[in-house]
Design an enzyme around this catalytic site. Sequence first.
Site, PDB file in Angstrom:
ATOM      1  CB  ALA A  65      47.506  37.722  40.942  1.00 16.22           C
ATOM      2  N   GLY A 109      42.640  40.090  40.634  1.00 13.63           N
ATOM      3  CA  GLY A 109      42.793  40.334  38.591  1.00 13.63           C
ATOM      4  C   GLY A 109      41.605  39.620  38.189  1.00 13.63           C
ATOM      5  CD  GLU A 112      43.035  44.173  38.072  1.00 14.08           C
ATOM      6  OE1 GLU A 112      43.698  43.181  38.551  1.00 14.08           O
ATOM      7  OE2 GLU A 112      43.551  45.305  38.190  1.00 14.08           O
ATOM      8  CD  GLU A 132      43.571  43.943  44.095  1.00 10.05           C
ATOM      9  OE1 GLU A 132      42.446  44.707  43.872  1.00 10.05           O
ATOM     10  OE2 GLU A 132      43.575  43.836  42.525  1.00 10.05           O
TER      11      GLU A 132
HETATM   12  N1  CAA Z   1      45.652  33.418  45.462  1.00 10.58           N
HETATM   13  C1  CAA Z   1      46.869  31.677  45.959  1.00 10.58           C
HETATM   14  N2  CAA Z   1      46.037  30.823  46.374  1.00 10.58           N
HETATM   15  C2  CAA Z   1      44.408  31.874  46.692  1.00 10.58           C
HETATM   16  C3  CAA Z   1      44.056  33.122  45.875  1.00 10.58           C
HETATM   17  C4  CAA Z   1      44.740  33.849  45.321  1.00 10.58           C
HETATM   18  N3  CAA Z   1      44.632  35.211  45.474  1.00 10.58           N
HETATM   19  N4  CAA Z   1      42.889  33.089  46.927  1.00 10.58           N
HETATM   20  C5  CAA Z   1      42.545  32.325  47.457  1.00 10.58           C
HETATM   21  N5  CAA Z   1      43.233  31.447  47.325  1.00 10.58           N
HETATM   22  C6  CAA Z   1      43.942  29.708  47.832  1.00 10.58           C
HETATM   23  C7  CAA Z   1      43.784  29.866  49.560  1.00 10.58           C
HETATM   24  O1  CAA Z   1      45.068  30.516  50.374  1.00 10.58           O
HETATM   25  C8  CAA Z   1      42.886  28.782  50.359  1.00 10.58           C
HETATM   26  O2  CAA Z   1      44.230  27.632  49.728  1.00 10.58           O
HETATM   27  P1  CAA Z   1      44.734  26.822  51.100  1.00 10.58           P
HETATM   28  O3  CAA Z   1      43.235  25.801  50.866  1.00 10.58           O
HETATM   29  O4  CAA Z   1      45.678  25.871  50.232  1.00 10.58           O
HETATM   30  O5  CAA Z   1      44.796  27.128  52.520  1.00 10.58           O
HETATM   31  C9  CAA Z   1      42.913  28.135  49.470  1.00 10.58           C
HETATM   32  O6  CAA Z   1      42.261  28.857  47.992  1.00 10.58           O
HETATM   33  C10 CAA Z   1      40.989  28.768  49.568  1.00 10.58           C
HETATM   34  O7  CAA Z   1      40.400  29.970  50.153  1.00 10.58           O
HETATM   35  P2  CAA Z   1      40.414  30.596  51.440  1.00 10.58           P
HETATM   36  O8  CAA Z   1      40.365  29.529  52.408  1.00 10.58           O
HETATM   37  O9  CAA Z   1      40.670  31.707  51.843  1.00 10.58           O
HETATM   38  O10 CAA Z   1      38.726  30.252  50.803  1.00 10.58           O
HETATM   39  P3  CAA Z   1      37.416  31.410  51.762  1.00 10.58           P
HETATM   40  O11 CAA Z   1      36.017  31.130  51.295  1.00 10.58           O
HETATM   41  O12 CAA Z   1      37.721  31.249  53.436  1.00 10.58           O
HETATM   42  O13 CAA Z   1      37.666  32.620  50.821  1.00 10.58           O
HETATM   43  C11 CAA Z   1      38.473  33.774  49.218  1.00 10.58           C
HETATM   44  C12 CAA Z   1      37.628  33.055  49.721  1.00 10.58           C
HETATM   45  C13 CAA Z   1      37.193  35.355  50.162  1.00 10.58           C
HETATM   46  C14 CAA Z   1      38.069  34.192  47.741  1.00 10.58           C
HETATM   47  C15 CAA Z   1      39.699  33.980  50.019  1.00 10.58           C
HETATM   48  O14 CAA Z   1      40.232  32.922  49.062  1.00 10.58           O
HETATM   49  C16 CAA Z   1      40.421  35.690  49.307  1.00 10.58           C
HETATM   50  O15 CAA Z   1      40.111  37.003  49.927  1.00 10.58           O
HETATM   51  N6  CAA Z   1      40.960  35.293  48.427  1.00 10.58           N
HETATM   52  C17 CAA Z   1      42.376  36.274  48.110  1.00 10.58           C
HETATM   53  C18 CAA Z   1      41.762  37.659  47.391  1.00 10.58           C
HETATM   54  C19 CAA Z   1      42.530  38.746  46.669  1.00 10.58           C
HETATM   55  O16 CAA Z   1      43.271  39.161  47.585  1.00 10.58           O
HETATM   56  N7  CAA Z   1      42.135  38.793  45.631  1.00 10.58           N
HETATM   57  C20 CAA Z   1      43.669  40.034  45.035  1.00 10.58           C
HETATM   58  C21 CAA Z   1      44.703  39.003  44.060  1.00 10.58           C
HETATM   59  S1  CAA Z   1      46.100  40.242  44.247  1.00 10.58           S
HETATM   60  C22 CAA Z   1      45.615  40.987  42.532  1.00 10.58           C
HETATM   61  O17 CAA Z   1      45.036  40.069  41.718  1.00 10.58           O
HETATM   62  C23 CAA Z   1      47.038  41.870  41.987  1.00 10.58           C
HETATM   63  C24 CAA Z   1      46.961  42.298  40.097  1.00 10.58           C
HETATM   64  O18 CAA Z   1      45.935  43.432  40.251  1.00 10.58           O
HETATM   65  C25 CAA Z   1      47.367  41.532  39.735  1.00 10.58           C
END
Ligand code: CAA
Length: 258
Positions: A65, A109, A112, A132
């Site tokens: 998400a 998500g 999911e 999460e």
């Molecule tokens: N939401 C918003 N933006 C996101 C995102 C997310 N879930 N995941 C990645 N991005 C964005 C980052 O903020 C970044 O943007 P900027 O360039 O503007 O800074 C860009 O995508 C690239 O991300 P990273 O610089 O972090 O890239 P990386 O290669 O170092 O890491 C990754 C990749 C491991 C996927 C890392 O981005 C990450 O851990 N993302 C979040 C994953 C996460 O926590 N997901 C759960 C979300 S909550 C949810 O989903 C609730 C639910 O159950 C419905």
Amino acid sequence: MHYENIHVEIRDLVALITLNRPKTFNALSDEMMDELSNALDMVEDNESIHAVVLTGGEKVFAAGADIKAMKNYSYMDAYKCNFITRNWERVSRCRKPVIAAVAGYALGGGCELAMMCDFILAADTAKFGQPEIKLGILPGAGGTQRLTRLIGKSKAMDLCLTGRMMDAVEAERAGLVSRIVPVSALIEDAVKTADLIAAQSLTAVMMIKECVNRALETSLSEGMLFERRTFHAVFATEDQKEGMEAFINKRQPALKHR
Ligand code: CAA
């Protein structure tokens, strides 16, 4: 219909839907999920589409998400807009088959969403996880429920409580994905698989989908009854008569999908 966050391509009987917000790693924004719901409405309405492949990019299926969009949500915001339920669950309610083709990250998500599909084809680069917990939250789109039913309590707890990722091999071993293919062949293999399904009787395909999904919702005896009654009902279809007639006469069936 023009979409900003997804791409929809019709290939014969198959709709190939690609999540397309590469700059945010396909973070699943409300707008994107509205578009995906809308595309699935179109698929259901279009009699000449029999199956869907849902995919992302080569490096990321979806990173979950949209954290930036939901960071400031209050309880009331989430509750009143019926967050997740409002537009995400459309995928799990699609009556036509939906295959998730996952390369790279399917996190939170994203994992999911893949689990809402009927089955998951994974590229050898796929990585699944429910991170999460690292955000101080919990999965909210099925990560504690569908994942537990699919891979069992121990591994679901392990993934949800540690937030670690599992690779494609572990995901296949755990039963989360149906098979692994080389990343370069993922889309071609997924569309080929969808073509194979799309060539069958759509009525029978939809009945099978309902029955298999029922297995996750109910007791064995209720599920068996549901399957048996659906099996009885299939004798009311033209495709059953044609399918069996064609087999006996050693020819290909001319299916009418009814
Ligand atoms: N939401 C918003 N933006 C996101 C995102 C997310 N879930 N995941 C990645 N991005 C964005 C980052 O903020 C970044 O943007 P900027 O360039 O503007 O800074 C860009 O995508 C690239 O991300 P990273 O610089 O972090 O890239 P990386 O290669 O170092 O890491 C990754 C990749 C491991 C996927 C890392 O981005 C990450 O851990 N993302 C979040 C994953 C996460 O926590 N997901 C759960 C979300 S909550 C949810 O989903 C609730 C639910 O159950 C419905």
